[in-house]
Design an enzyme around this catalytic site. Structure first.
Site, short mmCIF file in Angstrom:
data_model
loop_
_atom_site.label_atom_id
_atom_site.label_comp_id
_atom_site.label_asym_id
_atom_site.label_seq_id
_atom_site.Cartn_x
_atom_site.Cartn_y
_atom_site.Cartn_z
N GLN A 16 133.36 189.64 -31.88
CA GLN A 16 133.21 190.59 -33.01
C GLN A 16 133.93 190.07 -34.25
O GLN A 16 133.54 190.38 -35.37
CB GLN A 16 133.79 191.96 -32.64
CG GLN A 16 132.98 192.76 -31.64
CD GLN A 16 133.45 192.57 -30.21
OE1 GLN A 16 133.95 191.51 -29.86
NE2 GLN A 16 133.28 193.57 -29.37
N ASP B 161 141.11 202.11 -30.47
CA ASP B 161 140.06 202.88 -29.81
C ASP B 161 140.60 204.20 -29.26
O ASP B 161 139.85 205.15 -29.07
CB ASP B 161 139.41 202.07 -28.71
CG ASP B 161 138.59 200.94 -29.33
OD1 ASP B 161 139.18 199.92 -29.71
OD2 ASP B 161 137.37 201.13 -29.49
N LYS C 239 140.90 196.40 -28.72
CA LYS C 239 140.15 195.28 -28.14
C LYS C 239 141.05 194.33 -27.38
O LYS C 239 142.15 194.01 -27.84
CB LYS C 239 139.41 194.55 -29.28
CG LYS C 239 138.56 193.38 -28.87
CD LYS C 239 137.54 193.72 -27.80
CE LYS C 239 136.59 194.82 -28.22
NZ LYS C 239 135.74 195.30 -27.09
N ARG D 251 128.79 199.85 -32.42
CA ARG D 251 130.07 199.74 -31.72
C ARG D 251 131.18 199.98 -32.74
O ARG D 251 130.94 200.06 -33.95
CB ARG D 251 130.22 198.40 -30.98
CG ARG D 251 129.65 197.18 -31.62
CD ARG D 251 130.35 196.70 -32.86
NE ARG D 251 131.78 196.63 -32.67
CZ ARG D 251 132.68 196.65 -33.61
NH1 ARG D 251 132.31 196.78 -34.89
NH2 ARG D 251 133.96 196.57 -33.39
N GLY D 252 132.41 200.09 -32.20
CA GLY D 252 133.52 200.49 -33.05
C GLY D 252 133.74 201.98 -32.82
O GLY D 252 132.78 202.77 -32.88
N ALA D 253 134.99 202.36 -32.55
CA ALA D 253 135.27 203.73 -32.10
C ALA D 253 134.69 204.82 -33.03
O ALA D 253 133.96 205.69 -32.57
CB ALA D 253 136.78 203.89 -31.92
N ARG E 258 130.52 205.33 -23.24
CA ARG E 258 131.60 204.31 -23.23
C ARG E 258 132.91 205.07 -23.01
O ARG E 258 133.12 206.11 -23.63
CB ARG E 258 131.64 203.51 -24.54
CG ARG E 258 130.50 202.50 -24.67
CD ARG E 258 130.73 201.53 -25.81
NE ARG E 258 131.68 200.49 -25.46
CZ ARG E 258 132.19 199.64 -26.37
NH1 ARG E 258 131.87 199.75 -27.65
NH2 ARG E 258 133.04 198.70 -25.99
O1 MRU Z 1 133.98 197.04 -28.07
P1 MRU Z 1 133.98 197.41 -29.52
O2 MRU Z 1 133.44 196.32 -30.40
O3 MRU Z 1 133.36 198.74 -29.76
O4 MRU Z 1 135.53 197.56 -29.84
C1 MRU Z 1 136.00 197.99 -31.09
C2 MRU Z 1 137.43 197.64 -31.28
O5 MRU Z 1 138.19 197.49 -30.35
C3 MRU Z 1 137.91 197.48 -32.66
O6 MRU Z 1 138.87 196.49 -32.73
C4 MRU Z 1 138.54 198.65 -33.22
O7 MRU Z 1 139.74 198.48 -33.68
C5 MRU Z 1 138.29 199.99 -32.92
S1 MRU Z 1 136.95 200.52 -33.94
C6 MRU Z 1 137.47 200.63 -35.57
#
Ligand code: MRU
Length: 309
Positions: free
Chosen positions: A165, A206, A217, A21-23, A60
């Protein structure tokens, strides 16, 4: 923890279930995963590759890094000669995405470290660190870079309900790196700001719309409002692969709705009644007007924002 992904189902499931996970990380994992899932075929058709790319791009909806990475592979599918040359070209492009992401993290770190004075107390949300990218992270990159340069930086990690997270990933990776970290529940952040215990808020993204509105998030918007009220600078850090020039503003960004049990339950424990209705958007939109600056690999952008990739 390591997990082997061999098939398209494996890759899609790892992304949907947040095993990765994480963009930036999901874009890179989808690219490498696509290549791995075709590794045992010698001459996959362009149509089969196109269908696989479309499927992963949809796994996603909010992080634009995923369709962005898939669009890069799609261009290779349309141009390379069919057979082994095409598979080799896809593998090379996936490796390039991996290396580029790590380099973008380093550049974000270099630019963003300038925003962190010695002794800075940084509040962050969710996880935008090494475990969300192929490098040292996005929001945490300036922290790691400032610490490596000898500055003292402390991080306050919001735990990030519902999937935690912040406490499960951000606090873990900072502690591993020897960076002082304090976990707070999401509802404590505003009172920490009021008490003067937060110097900057630094979060990832994201998707960033052309006008600077940011999807991140769920809970990020509330932090931005609290930071604005208390006069605390609110910074967003993200690679240029997170910019979506085709979204004119935040209203064009699709927000992922996730399973109700993520909220009703905490791990194995049932908290809310199983039939309670639940609201579970994974992300929210922070309007550009609340964002002091956006740090990308290209530098530090300040309002008025006008992003192009
Ligand atoms: O749902 P996730 O855990 O994939 O969400 C990720 C986020 O929102 C992170 O905060 C983020 O800033 C983006 S990824 C570096």
């Amino acid at each position: 923890m390591e997990r082997e992904l061999r098939t398209l189902d494996d890759v899609e499931d790892a992304i949907r279930s947040l095993a990765v996970r994480g963009a930036p990380a999901i874009g890179v994992a989808a690219a490498l995963g696509l290549v791995a899932s075709f590794a045992r075929e010698t001459t996959p058709s362009r149509d089969a590759l196109r269908a696989a790319i479309e499927r992963l791009a949809r796994s996603r909806p909010t992080a634009v890094n995923l369709p962005w990475a898939m669009a890069r592979l799609r261009r290779v599918v349309e141009s390379a000669p069919i057979g082994t040359p095409l598979l080799d070209a896809l593998a090379a492009e996936a490796e390039r995405l991996l290396a580029e992401d790590a380099a973008m993290c380093d550049a974000i770190g270099r630019h963003g470290a300038a925003l962190l004075a010695d002794g800075a107390r940084v509040l962050t949300h969710c996880n935008a660190g090494a475990l969300a990218t192929a490098g040292i992270g996005t929001a945490l990159a300036p922290v790691y870079t400032a610490v490596a340069a000898g500055r003292r930086v402390e991080v306050i990690a919001c735990e990030t309900r519902p999937l935690l997270q912040g406490s499960r990933i951000t606090a873990w990776e900072l502690a591993e790196a020897g960076v002082p970290v304090t976990v707070c529940t999401d509802s404590m952040a505003a009172s920490l700001m009021r008490a003067g215990r937060v110097d900057v808020v630094l979060v990832g993204a994201d998707r960033i719309a052309a006008n600077g509105d940011v999807a991140n998030k769920i809970g990020t918007y509330a932090l931005a409002i609290a930071a604005s009220y208390h006069g605390v600078p609110f910074y967003v850090a993200a690679p240029s692969s997170t910019i979506d020039p085709e979204a004119p503003d935040g209203s064009a960004i699709p927000i992922e709705q996730r399973d109700a049990d993520e909220v009703r339950r905490l791990g194995d424990r049932q908290l809310a009644p199983p039939n309670a209705a639940v609201h579970n958007p994974a992300f929210d939109i922070t309007p550009a007007a609340l964002i002091t600056a956006v740090v990308t690999d290209g530098g530090i952008a300040r309002p008025p924002y006008q992003f192009a990739r």
